[in-house]
Design an enzyme around this catalytic site. Sequence first.
Site, PDB file in Angstrom:
ATOM      1  N   PRO A  80       0.847  -1.199   0.000  1.00 49.67           N
ATOM      2  CA  PRO A  80       0.000   0.000   0.000  1.00 49.67           C
ATOM      3  C   PRO A  80       0.881   1.247   0.000  1.00 49.67           C
ATOM      4  CG  PRO A  80       0.011  -1.022   2.173  1.00 49.67           C
ATOM      5  CD  PRO A  80       0.758  -1.943   1.250  1.00 49.67           C
ATOM      6  N   HIS A  81       0.413   2.293  -0.663  1.00 51.85           N
ATOM      7  CA  HIS A  81       1.208   3.510  -0.722  1.00 51.85           C
ATOM      8  C   HIS A  81       0.307   4.716  -0.941  1.00 51.85           C
ATOM      9  CE1 HIS A  81       0.975   1.681  -4.728  1.00 51.85           C
ATOM     10  NE2 HIS A  81       0.935   2.907  -5.212  1.00 51.85           N
TER      11      HIS A  81
END
Length: 154
Positions: free
Chosen positions: A65-66
Amino acid sequence: MDISSLLAPGAVRVLGHLTSKKRLFQEIGEIMSIVHGLNPSIAVDGLQERESLGPTGVGHGIALPHARLQELDKIIGVFFRIEKPLDYDSVDRQPVDLVFALFAPKDSGVDHLKALALVSRTMRDAGVVTKLRANNDPAKLHAILTEARAPQAA
């Protein structure tokens, strides 16, 4: 750029059981608050906004995730090893037990992509992944990640 510049020792944790992706993001937000002084809801909102574009579970039990956040001035990461794999809606539909969350400044441009590529290459290294899954000590996990030499892109 290397992982040691992205990942503080305090940003590596082992978690037992999480009930949802939302709860995972809340845990990431808490670590961002503790280690980097960021309001946890800003981190969570950024991750959820990015996730709405498509899942960041890349397969083989790994999620990346980012988010890009206005409040940051450098790229930073959080790593979790989850003892009981979590349903994450990954591309291969497999549950996730290794999570490397990456946060970059809103205007980081190509540096964000380079950091994401570095983390992705590292997490695709079967030797690194095996060592990560075999350890429960956050200090050892940090050492494994920061000592890993990801193969360079061709």
